[in-house]
Design an enzyme around this catalytic site. Structure first.
Site, PDB file in Angstrom:
ATOM      1  N   TYR A 252      43.143  49.733  46.455  1.00 51.89           N
ATOM      2  CA  TYR A 252      42.345  50.851  46.713  1.00 51.89           C
ATOM      3  C   TYR A 252      42.672  51.831  47.401  1.00 51.89           C
ATOM      4  O   TYR A 252      42.886  52.720  49.113  1.00 51.89           O
ATOM      5  CB  TYR A 252      41.480  49.686  48.357  1.00 51.89           C
ATOM      6  CG  TYR A 252      39.981  49.142  48.432  1.00 51.89           C
ATOM      7  CD1 TYR A 252      38.946  49.311  48.004  1.00 51.89           C
ATOM      8  CD2 TYR A 252      40.875  47.853  47.675  1.00 51.89           C
ATOM      9  CE1 TYR A 252      37.834  48.385  47.652  1.00 51.89           C
ATOM     10  CE2 TYR A 252      39.308  46.475  46.775  1.00 51.89           C
ATOM     11  CZ  TYR A 252      37.841  47.359  47.347  1.00 51.89           C
ATOM     12  OH  TYR A 252      36.739  46.753  47.127  1.00 51.89           O
TER      13      TYR A 252
ATOM     14  N   TYR B 173      30.423  42.504  51.974  1.00 53.54           N
ATOM     15  CA  TYR B 173      31.334  42.792  50.441  1.00 53.54           C
ATOM     16  C   TYR B 173      31.775  40.832  50.874  1.00 53.54           C
ATOM     17  O   TYR B 173      32.119  40.624  51.068  1.00 53.54           O
ATOM     18  CB  TYR B 173      32.692  43.799  51.359  1.00 53.54           C
ATOM     19  CG  TYR B 173      33.865  43.660  50.132  1.00 53.54           C
ATOM     20  CD1 TYR B 173      33.413  44.644  49.056  1.00 53.54           C
ATOM     21  CD2 TYR B 173      35.001  42.557  50.373  1.00 53.54           C
ATOM     22  CE1 TYR B 173      34.737  44.213  48.418  1.00 53.54           C
ATOM     23  CE2 TYR B 173      35.783  42.381  49.460  1.00 53.54           C
ATOM     24  CZ  TYR B 173      36.255  43.166  49.385  1.00 53.54           C
ATOM     25  OH  TYR B 173      36.784  43.325  48.307  1.00 53.54           O
TER      26      TYR B 173
ATOM     27  N   ASP C  23      29.821  33.021  53.500  1.00 52.33           N
ATOM     28  CA  ASP C  23      31.027  33.928  53.342  1.00 52.33           C
ATOM     29  C   ASP C  23      31.888  33.967  54.394  1.00 52.33           C
ATOM     30  O   ASP C  23      31.805  35.518  55.222  1.00 52.33           O
ATOM     31  CB  ASP C  23      30.829  35.395  52.285  1.00 52.33           C
ATOM     32  CG  ASP C  23      32.698  35.695  52.330  1.00 52.33           C
ATOM     33  OD1 ASP C  23      33.152  35.305  52.456  1.00 52.33           O
ATOM     34  OD2 ASP C  23      32.263  36.545  51.913  1.00 52.33           O
TER      35      ASP C  23
HETATM   36  C1  LIG Z   1      38.187  40.030  51.874  1.00 55.75           C
HETATM   37  C2  LIG Z   1      36.788  39.783  51.157  1.00 55.75           C
HETATM   38  C3  LIG Z   1      36.650  38.541  50.242  1.00 55.75           C
HETATM   39  C4  LIG Z   1      38.001  38.895  49.271  1.00 55.75           C
HETATM   40  O1  LIG Z   1      38.942  38.238  49.499  1.00 55.75           O
HETATM   41  P1  LIG Z   1      40.144  38.862  48.104  1.00 55.75           P
HETATM   42  O2  LIG Z   1      41.319  37.708  49.094  1.00 55.75           O
HETATM   43  O3  LIG Z   1      40.465  39.779  48.550  1.00 55.75           O
HETATM   44  O4  LIG Z   1      39.674  38.089  47.200  1.00 55.75           O
HETATM   45  C5  LIG Z   1      35.470  38.281  50.295  1.00 55.75           C
HETATM   46  N1  LIG Z   1      34.532  37.565  51.721  1.00 55.75           N
HETATM   47  C6  LIG Z   1      34.795  39.189  52.864  1.00 55.75           C
HETATM   48  C7  LIG Z   1      34.222  38.466  53.302  1.00 55.75           C
HETATM   49  C8  LIG Z   1      35.726  39.454  52.328  1.00 55.75           C
HETATM   50  O5  LIG Z   1      36.046  39.712  53.741  1.00 55.75           O
END
Ligand SMILES: *Cc1c(COP(=O)(O)O)cnc(C)c1O
Length: 439
Positions: free
Chosen positions: A19, A150, A248
């Site tokens: 990034y 995300y 998530d």
């Molecule tokens: C950072 C993030 C991810 C991805 O995690 P990585 O370890 O960077 O692959 C997935 N979901 C959410 C909500 C995140 O903030």
């Protein structure tokens, strides 16, 4: 030790940063070179110290080198480094799985380990899909996710993502996902989002495997906050239409929103709970996906029904040991109580930040504070990079999301450190928008 100039030259010759616009990076002969990290402080090669205002990309919930986590990792590496739980088992993995299940909402009772946030989501997507494929609902092949979401950077996680700048280009590589407006932005948005979800599920509900959501905060999408009621509304709609719910909590888990898991304060039990980042105190790549006995049971019977999925580092003992130490800290050191006090101190800054010219909105939940600046609401807006530079000059590491400048400090940050961080945030914004600073 390699001299700093030489390090930077080798970096510029060989590293590719995530990034990071390449040209801007290569044009800077003097990037911060970090030589040490303790608590919320980064030591730089030139002798300066920076406050880690972003908890090292939201991973460092207990600060760097937390004594419990460091001791646990030392003890573990002396006994056993990596052994994957492939046809064998070991105490760190077993103990951590049992402890996570005891803390997570019912009916989560099974843990699948992987090594980063993206894969923790990938696991949930794959397991949901396969569960229906082999348990009498093979038409449930689709996923629903929210605009601004995300979930990581593997193609599966990108498929359920909704941040245009990051994800649009890869659309041809992604599987089909039904995108619904998110509930971020207040009660009216929340209602509109649930109404849109109703419309989508009324038409497609019987073909949806799962709805994927970041409860309470859409992080990388710009620290956009949603209400517990909205998250609960999403759960109710999943139930009504027989779809699974994936929460998530890679970002919001481990105390970021004031409770150990965000879904607790939403009174929601997901079918999958994805954890990473703070899980290992941010010291190691490590992740877990929790699910229920019902889902696990759907993979029993004939060996062809096995979950053919796994990563080489599955159940990494060091990650497990770090995570157990993190849970010890939450249990014994009143981490959440301290975070509540820091949240109160941040709240006192909110009106001062909101009063700054050029500030459109200030949002806060617990120890997450985000300042949205008047600018094109875009990740590519240069104002973020300017604020980050101004913060760096004043001694803090920030990493704005376009026109959204935020702080996500370790929950263990001391009051004087937090005051300094908030002051720098304030001054960096004031300097960038051309207004007087505090001092
Ligand atoms: C950072 C993030 C991810 C991805 O995690 P990585 O370890 O960077 O692959 C997935 N979901 C959410 C909500 C995140 O903030």
């Amino acid at each position: 030790m390699t001299p700093t100039r030489e390090l930077v030259a080798l970096d510029h010759a060989h590293l590719w940063h995530p990034y990071q616009p390449n040209d801007a990076w290569l044009a800077n002969p003097d990037p911060p070179v970090v030589v040490g990290a303790q608590g919320v402080w980064l030591d730089l090669a030139d002798g300066r110290r920076l406050i880690d205002g972003i908890g090292s990309w939201w991973t460092s919930v207990l600060g760097h080198g937390h004594p419990r986590v460091r001791a646990a990792m030392h003890a573990q590496i002396d006994r056993m480094g990596h052994v994957p739980i492939a046809g064998v088992t070991h105490e760190p993995a077993v103990r951590l799985a049992a402890r996570l299940c005891a803390l997570a909402p019912l009916p989560l009772s099974r843990v699948f380990f992987s090594d980063n946030g993206s894969t923790s989501v990938e696991v949930a997507i794959r397991a949901a899909f396969q569960f229906f494929a082999q348990n009498g609902a093979p038409q449930r092949t689709r996923f629903v996710s929210f605009e601004g979401a995300y979930h990581g950077d593997t193609i599966g996680a990108v498929s359920v993502g909704g941040v245009r700048v990051f994800h649009e280009l890869f659309a041809p590589l992604c599987f089909e996902v039904l995108h619904v407006p998110s509930g971020a932005g207040g009660a009216a948005w929340s209602e509109a989002s649930l109404a849109a979800l109703d419309r989508v599920l009324e038409v497609h509900g019987s073909t949806v495997a799962a709805v994927v959501v970041e409860p309470l905060v859409q992080g990388a999408g710009g620290m956009r906050m949603t209400s517990p009621e909205w998250v609960r509304g999403v759960r109710e709609r999943c139930d009504r239409h027989g779809a699974l719910l994936v929460c998530d909590e890679v970002f919001v888990g481990f105390g970021r929103t004031g409770t150990l898991f965000a879904c607790e304060q939403c009174d929601v039990a997901p079918d999958f709970l994805c954890l990473s980042k703070g899980l290992s105190g941010g010291e190691l790549p490590f992740a877990a996906t929790l699910t229920s006995e019902r889902i696990f049971a759907g993979f029993g019977g004939d060996p062809s029904r096995t979950f053919f999925y796994g990563h080489s580092m599955a159940g990494n003992p060091l990650g497990c040991a770090a995570a157990l130490a993190v849970l010890d800290a939450f249990e014994h050191d009143d981490v959440l109580g301290r975070a509540r006090a820091r949240a109160g101190e941040i709240a006192a800054w909110v009106p001062r930040l909101a009063a700054l010219p050029g500030v459109a909105e200030v949002r806060q939940i617990s120890t997450i504070a985000a300042v949205e600046l008047d600018a094109t609401p875009s990740y590519l807006d240069p104002i973020g990079a300017r604020v980050a530079r101004a913060a760096l000059e004043r001694g803090a590491w920030l990493r704005p999301l376009g026109n959204v400048v935020y702080v996500v400090p370790a929950l263990t940050i001391e009051p004087f450190e937090l005051d300094r961080l908030m002051r720098i945030l304030h001054d960096a914004i004031a300097a960038t928008t051309g207004h007087p600073e505090l001092r």
